[in-house]
Design an enzyme around this catalytic site. Structure first.
Site, PDB file in Angstrom:
ATOM      1  N   TRP A  63      24.495  11.174  28.134  1.00 43.92           N
ATOM      2  CA  TRP A  63      23.345  11.050  28.209  1.00 43.92           C
ATOM      3  C   TRP A  63      21.992  11.322  29.677  1.00 43.92           C
ATOM      4  CZ3 TRP A  63      20.876  11.316  23.881  1.00 43.92           C
ATOM      5  CH2 TRP A  63      22.001  11.708  22.601  1.00 43.92           C
TER       6      TRP A  63
ATOM      7  N   ASP B 123      16.011   5.561  30.084  1.00 41.72           N
ATOM      8  CA  ASP B 123      16.193   6.028  28.733  1.00 41.72           C
ATOM      9  C   ASP B 123      16.526   4.747  28.954  1.00 41.72           C
ATOM     10  OD1 ASP B 123      17.554   6.587  26.995  1.00 41.72           O
ATOM     11  OD2 ASP B 123      18.132   8.579  27.483  1.00 41.72           O
TER      12      ASP B 123
ATOM     13  N   LYS C 149      18.003   3.857  17.018  1.00 39.88           N
ATOM     14  CA  LYS C 149      19.324   2.375  17.359  1.00 39.88           C
ATOM     15  C   LYS C 149      19.103   1.720  16.914  1.00 39.88           C
ATOM     16  CE  LYS C 149      20.761   7.046  19.076  1.00 39.88           C
ATOM     17  NZ  LYS C 149      20.885   6.567  20.540  1.00 39.88           N
TER      18      LYS C 149
HETATM   19  C1  LIG Z   1      20.740   8.338  21.053  1.00 37.56           C
HETATM   20  C2  LIG Z   1      20.199   8.381  22.419  1.00 37.56           C
HETATM   21  C3  LIG Z   1      19.485   9.546  23.088  1.00 37.56           C
HETATM   22  C4  LIG Z   1      18.345  10.504  21.463  1.00 37.56           C
HETATM   23  O1  LIG Z   1      17.873  11.289  21.345  1.00 37.56           O
HETATM   24  P1  LIG Z   1      17.379  11.989  20.206  1.00 37.56           P
HETATM   25  O2  LIG Z   1      16.604  12.672  20.670  1.00 37.56           O
HETATM   26  O3  LIG Z   1      16.632  11.051  19.156  1.00 37.56           O
HETATM   27  O4  LIG Z   1      18.926  12.161  19.016  1.00 37.56           O
HETATM   28  C5  LIG Z   1      18.925   9.677  23.869  1.00 37.56           C
HETATM   29  N1  LIG Z   1      19.406   8.862  24.579  1.00 37.56           N
HETATM   30  C6  LIG Z   1      20.336   7.794  24.741  1.00 37.56           C
HETATM   31  C7  LIG Z   1      20.742   6.787  25.913  1.00 37.56           C
HETATM   32  C8  LIG Z   1      20.726   8.301  22.836  1.00 37.56           C
HETATM   33  O5  LIG Z   1      21.226   6.916  23.431  1.00 37.56           O
END
Ligand SMILES: *Cc1c(COP(=O)(O)O)cnc(C)c1O
Length: 368
Positions: free
Chosen positions: A106, A180, A204
């Site tokens: 991420w 994030d 989540k």
């Molecule tokens: C799920 C998640 C995202 C999500 O991004 P979307 O644009 O909503 O798909 C971003 N960062 C993390 C750490 C995640 O787990």
């Protein structure tokens, strides 16, 4: 109502009480006075008094549940966590340079996207080690002129979690910390004194997909680049109480039900205690077995997303099929890393983890 245990990483299981309440209200939401409104929340004007009532309550409950200080703004946006990977630099990168700490997929994605808008400096990365631990903050190479420092405080795919947020000031940086926290928001307390801005997709731990939460220090508003789309300009969104354009009304309402459920559980503090116990039970079972393994350093193992591998990969399909038969759903690991992953968000009860651990032991015995 009894349902299978759903270990999905996201969109993830919601508390059954929330789904039942939403079902009851689906055709006819009872308004503030308990009178039938004659409408679903989906059908209401986002500027009407019924929805304004919902918005005010959700806003107040979010502030209470996450203990957000008064000098922070709470914004409800769209575009997801991935949208924020662009929206944050579009709003905060005026100085042109920013620092990123890469601890998994991420933050890697955030790093790549921010590079479209600013010069991105890699302050630390664990990629060479395979994303199994967090580089010690004292070793981070922070740039003196950075507009902000970005981290992903819980790496949903690699299962790496900051158990404590870095204290940038103590590292000699005055840059705001951008976090994030999509996949562990509301699972534990947040030290807001260390945060400039935190964002999370709701799907989540807070509700359905389509809603993105941003919590940011007020003094960071008003610095957007000229090319920033108006709908993504934090200052405009804040000045319109998240109604600069139509907000995701239904998702906000569902998040409201989730927040009330969190309050009934005793708040984030109570959930944190349970989340620690849930994660401990599963990691102990993995560590004690000869069949399963988790490769993340114990000091930064995620309490929310537990990736694990079967040492005999040929058993993967049988493991998943047996799990499904026992009502243990969505345990397949992310396709980029393989193996298994159990996500233990707030809505996953201890009984779900106990059932998973019992199944894992049984499966290991049969296949030993
Ligand atoms: C799920 C998640 C995202 C999500 O991004 P979307 O644009 O909503 O798909 C971003 N960062 C993390 C750490 C995640 O787990």
């Amino acid at each position: 109502m009894s349902r299978p245990f759903n270990f999905s990483a996201g969109p993830a299981a919601l508390p059954v009480e929330v789904l039942e309440q939403a079902g009851q209200d689906m055709l006819n939401w009872p308004n503030a006075q308990g009178q039938p409104s004659g409408m679903s929340v989906m059908e209401m004007s986002h500027r009407g008094k019924d929805f304004m009532f919902i918005y005010e309550q959700v806003h107040a409950n979010l502030k209470q549940v996450l203990a957000v200080p008064d000098h922070f703004k709470i914004l409800f946006m769209q575009g997801g966590g991935i949208g924020q990977n662009a929206i944050v630099p579009l709003n905060l990168s005026r100085a042109g340079v920013l620092d990123m700490v890469v601890t998994g997929s991420w933050s890697q994605k955030s790093f790549a996207e921010a590079g479209k808008y600013a010069q991105v400096h890699l302050a630390a990365s664990d990629e060479a080690q395979g994303f199994c631990h967090i580089p010690e903050p004292s070793t981070w190479k922070l740039s003196p002129q950075a507009s902000y420092v970005h981290i992903c405080s819980n790496e949903t795919i690699h299962g790496v979690e900051f158990h404590e947020l870095p204290h940038l000031e103590a590292l000699g940086s005055t840059a705001p910390l951008v976090v994030d926290f999509s996949s562990h928001v509301a699972s534990r307390s947040v030290d807001w004194s260390r945060v400039g801005l935190a964002f999370a997709g709701a799907q989540k731990n807070l509700g359905p997909a389509g809603l993105t939460l941003v919590v940011m220090r007020e003094d960071l508003l008003g610095h957007a680049l000229n090319i920033c789309p108006s709908a993504f300009n934090y200052d405009l969104v804040a000045r319109h109480d998240s109604g600069f354009n139509t907000p995701p009304t239904f998702a906000i309402y569902i998040m409201g039900l989730v927040l009330e459920w969190i309050q009934r559980q005793g708040g984030v503090a109570a959930l944190e205690t349970t989340n620690i116990a849930k994660a401990q039970l599963l990691y102990e079972a993995i560590d004690q077995s000869k069949l399963y393994e988790n490769r993340v350093h114990p000091s930064c193992r995620s309490r929310m997303n537990v990736p694990f591998y079967l040492r005999q990969e040929s058993l993967n399909a049988a493991f998943l099929a047996g799990a499904h038969d026992r009502g243990l759903l969505q345990l397949r690991g992310h396709k980029s890393v393989g193996g298994m992953r159990a996500s233990l968000y707030n809505a996953m009860p201890m009984q779900g983890v106990q059932a998973l651990v019992a199944y894992m032991r049984e499966f290991e015995k049969v296949h030993a």
